[in-house]
Design a protein around this motif. Structure first.
Motif, mmCIF file in Angstrom:
data_model
loop_
_atom_site.group_PDB
_atom_site.id
_atom_site.type_symbol
_atom_site.label_atom_id
_atom_site.label_comp_id
_atom_site.label_asym_id
_atom_site.label_seq_id
_atom_site.Cartn_x
_atom_site.Cartn_y
_atom_site.Cartn_z
ATOM 1 N N HIS A 174 0.829 -1.210 0.000
ATOM 2 C CA HIS A 174 0.000 0.000 0.000
ATOM 3 C C HIS A 174 0.865 1.261 0.000
ATOM 4 O O HIS A 174 0.531 2.243 -0.675
ATOM 5 N N ALA A 175 1.972 1.249 0.752
ATOM 6 C CA ALA A 175 2.836 2.432 0.805
ATOM 7 C C ALA A 175 3.473 2.703 -0.547
ATOM 8 O O ALA A 175 3.622 3.862 -0.958
ATOM 9 N N ASN A 176 3.859 1.657 -1.273
ATOM 10 C CA ASN A 176 4.482 1.839 -2.582
ATOM 11 C C ASN A 176 3.533 2.470 -3.587
ATOM 12 O O ASN A 176 3.967 3.169 -4.510
ATOM 13 N N GLN A 177 2.234 2.228 -3.415
ATOM 14 C CA GLN A 177 1.259 2.830 -4.325
ATOM 15 C C GLN A 177 1.202 4.348 -4.150
ATOM 16 O O GLN A 177 0.937 5.080 -5.108
ATOM 17 N N ALA A 178 1.432 4.798 -2.920
ATOM 18 C CA ALA A 178 1.304 6.228 -2.623
ATOM 19 C C ALA A 178 2.634 6.976 -2.671
ATOM 20 O O ALA A 178 2.659 8.195 -2.850
ATOM 21 N N ALA A 179 3.754 6.257 -2.498
ATOM 22 C CA ALA A 179 5.056 6.915 -2.394
ATOM 23 C C ALA A 179 5.521 7.412 -3.757
ATOM 24 O O ALA A 179 5.238 6.811 -4.797
ATOM 25 N N ASN A 180 6.240 8.522 -3.746
ATOM 26 C CA ASN A 180 6.844 9.030 -4.979
ATOM 27 C C ASN A 180 8.331 9.288 -4.797
ATOM 28 O O ASN A 180 8.949 9.990 -5.599
ATOM 29 N N GLY A 181 8.921 8.726 -3.750
ATOM 30 C CA GLY A 181 10.343 8.884 -3.498
ATOM 31 C C GLY A 181 11.174 7.943 -4.349
ATOM 32 O O GLY A 181 10.645 7.164 -5.153
ATOM 33 N N PRO A 182 12.492 7.983 -4.196
ATOM 34 C CA PRO A 182 13.371 7.093 -4.961
ATOM 35 C C PRO A 182 13.110 5.624 -4.627
ATOM 36 O O PRO A 182 12.606 5.286 -3.558
ATOM 37 N N TYR A 210 10.646 6.047 0.768
ATOM 38 C CA TYR A 210 11.170 5.375 -0.406
ATOM 39 C C TYR A 210 10.171 4.350 -0.941
ATOM 40 O O TYR A 210 9.363 3.794 -0.198
ATOM 41 N N ARG A 211 10.261 4.090 -2.237
ATOM 42 C CA ARG A 211 9.550 2.953 -2.823
ATOM 43 C C ARG A 211 10.459 1.741 -2.681
ATOM 44 O O ARG A 211 11.600 1.765 -3.155
ATOM 45 N N GLU A 229 19.667 -1.950 -12.011
ATOM 46 C CA GLU A 229 19.328 -1.301 -13.284
ATOM 47 C C GLU A 229 17.862 -1.543 -13.642
ATOM 48 O O GLU A 229 17.142 -0.603 -14.019
ATOM 49 N N ARG A 230 17.411 -2.783 -13.538
ATOM 50 C CA ARG A 230 16.048 -3.113 -13.963
ATOM 51 C C ARG A 230 14.995 -2.446 -13.077
ATOM 52 O O ARG A 230 13.930 -2.048 -13.556
ATOM 53 N N PHE A 231 15.263 -2.346 -11.779
ATOM 54 C CA PHE A 231 14.311 -1.705 -10.874
ATOM 55 C C PHE A 231 14.432 -0.182 -10.884
ATOM 56 O O PHE A 231 13.606 0.509 -10.295
ATOM 57 N N GLY A 232 15.462 0.348 -11.530
ATOM 58 C CA GLY A 232 15.683 1.791 -11.486
ATOM 59 C C GLY A 232 15.981 2.274 -10.082
ATOM 60 O O GLY A 232 15.560 3.377 -9.690
ATOM 61 N N ALA A 233 16.716 1.476 -9.317
ATOM 62 C CA ALA A 233 16.961 1.780 -7.911
ATOM 63 C C ALA A 233 17.961 2.914 -7.753
ATOM 64 O O ALA A 233 18.948 3.016 -8.490
ATOM 65 N N ALA A 234 17.713 3.765 -6.774
ATOM 66 C CA ALA A 234 18.636 4.852 -6.454
ATOM 67 C C ALA A 234 19.711 4.412 -5.479
ATOM 68 O O ALA A 234 20.701 5.120 -5.282
ATOM 69 N N ALA A 235 19.526 3.254 -4.854
ATOM 70 C CA ALA A 235 20.511 2.717 -3.921
ATOM 71 C C ALA A 235 20.233 1.236 -3.724
ATOM 72 O O ALA A 235 19.098 0.768 -3.876
ATOM 73 N N LEU A 236 21.279 0.499 -3.386
ATOM 74 C CA LEU A 236 21.171 -0.902 -2.999
ATOM 75 C C LEU A 236 21.492 -1.000 -1.521
ATOM 76 O O LEU A 236 22.545 -0.527 -1.075
ATOM 77 N N LEU A 237 20.574 -1.591 -0.763
ATOM 78 C CA LEU A 237 20.742 -1.720 0.675
ATOM 79 C C LEU A 237 20.841 -3.199 1.013
ATOM 80 O O LEU A 237 19.911 -3.970 0.769
ATOM 81 N N LEU A 238 21.984 -3.618 1.544
ATOM 82 C CA LEU A 238 22.210 -4.996 1.946
ATOM 83 C C LEU A 238 22.102 -5.090 3.455
ATOM 84 O O LEU A 238 22.588 -4.214 4.187
#
Length: 302
Positions: A174-182, A210-211, A229-238
Motif C-alpha cells: 500500500h505504501a508503494n502505491q502512494a510513495a513518490n520517493g526514490p 522510499y519505494r 538497473e532493472r528496478f531503477g533503484a537509487a541505492a542498494l541496501l544490503l
C-alpha cells in the motif's frame, strides 16, 4: 489547549495527509491520538475532514519529543498541558520494557493472535521509527541472543518471520502505491539466517518515503547490478544480522560497490560488527539502528 480547537479565520490549515508528511506520523496514529487520548484537537470541515493549524503541528512534534524520551502515550497529555514556565519533569521509565516482554513471550509461545494485537497496537499509537527503536529492534536482538541452538528456536524464528513478512509486506504494497520517493532495492546477505532484520529495514525504508523493492532471499552478487538497473533503484541496501564470512566482507562487497553506479549501503548488526573491515571502502556503513541508517543514506542519493 482547550478541548475544542479555535483559530483565527486567516490561520493556514492543513489536511491530515499534509500533517502526516510534515511530521512523519501516519494518519492512523494521528486519529488514535485524537480519539483515544485527546492529544490533538483539529478543526473539522462541514463534511468532517480534519484540518490542522500550525500550532497543532507543533503539538505533534512535542508529542514525538516526549515519546522519544520513553513516556507512554497515555501519560503525554498531562505533560503537554503544563504551563510553559513550569520546570520540565523527568519522564517515567515508560512502558516499553513491558511491551518488549509481552512481545517476546508471544514469540516464545507461538501466539500469533497476541503478535497481531501487539503489532497493530504499537503501530497505531506510535510512529514507525519509535516502534522500531523502542520495540522491534531490541526484541530481535534479545531473541537472537537467546535462540542459539536451543530446541524450538528455529520454529520461533520461522513463525515470527512468517508473521512479519505478511504484515510488513501488506504495508509495503500500500505504501508503494502512494510513495513518490526514490526506489530502494533491499537484499539480504547470504549468511543471514532469515529476513527479520531485512523486513525491519524495509519497514524503515518505506516510512522514510522510499519505494521499496524487497528481495527476501540472497541474490548472487553478479546479478545485483542488473537488479539495480532493472528496478531503477537509487541505492542498494544490503542487510544482515550476522558477521558474514571474511572474503565476502573484505573482497566481494568492496568490488560490488565499485561496479554500481548507485550507493551501496550496509545496515543491520553486520554493519556494526564489520565496521573496521569496510571503513576505507566505498561501502556506506549505515549502522544497526535502522531509522538512523535510512537517515544516513539520504544524503548519499543523487
Amino acid at each position: 489547549m482547550t478541548d475544542k480547537a479555535t483559530h483565527p479565520a486567516d490561520t493556514p490549515l492543513y489536511p491530515i495527509r499534509e500533517v502526516s508528511r510534515i511530521t512523519g506520523v501516519n494518519s492512523v496514529t494521528l486519529r488514535a491520538w485524537e480519539r483515544r487520548y485527546g492529544l490533538i484537537c483539529p478543526q473539522r470541515t462541514p463534511k468532517g475532514h480534519r484540518l490542522y493549524a500550525r500550532e497543532d503541528i507543533d503539538r505533534v512534534e512535542r508529542i514525538l519529543q516526549w515519546l522519544s524520551r520513553g513516556v507512554p502515550v497515555s501519560q503525554v497529555k498531562e505533560l503537554l498541558d503544563q504551563p510553559e514556565t513550569a520546570a520540565t519533569p523527568e519522564p517515567a521509565a515508560g512502558d516499553w520494557p513491558s511491551q518488549r516482554r509481552r512481545l517476546i513471550t508471544a514469540v516464545e509461545a507461538l501466539d500469533t493472535a497476541q503478535l497481531e494485537s501487539l503489532f497493530n497496537q504499537s503501530l497505531a499509537l506510535y510512529p514507525v521509527t519509535t516502534c522500531l527503536t523502542e520495540l522491534w529492534q531490541p526484541v530481535i536482538h534479545e531473541l537472537e541472543e537467546a535462540w542459539g541452538d536451543q530446541l524450538g528456536a528455529l520454529l520461533q524464528r520461522r513463525v515470527l518471520e512468517s508473521f512479519l513478512r505478511t504484515r510488513i509486506g501488506t504495508r509495503l504494497y500500500h505504501a508503494n502505491q502512494a510513495a513518490n520517493g526514490p526506489v530502494i532495492l533491499l537484499n539480504p546477505l547470504p549468511d543471514d539466517p532469515g529476513p527479520l532484520w531485512l523486513l525491519l529495514a524495509a519497514l524503515a525504508s518505506s516510512q522514510a518515503g522510499y519505494r521499496v523493492r524487497l528481495l527476501d532471499t540472497p541474490l548472487p552478487f553478479g546479478e545485483l547490478p542488473l537488479a539495480v538497473e532493472r528496478f531503477g533503484a537509487a541505492a542498494l541496501l544490503l542487510v544482515s544480522g550476522r558477521a558474514e564470512r571474511a572474503d565476502l566482507v573484505r573482497r566481494l562487497l568492496p568490488r560490488l560497490a565499485e561496479q554500481l553506479d548507485v550507493p551501496l549501503g550496509l545496515c543491520g548488526p553486520m554493519a556494526r560488527i564489520r565496521e573496521s573491515d569496510l571503513r576505507d571502502s566505498d561501502v556506506a556503513l549505515l549502522g544497526d539502528d535502522l531509522p538512523l541508517a535510512l537517515a544516513r543514506l539520504q544524503p548519499l542519493l543523487r
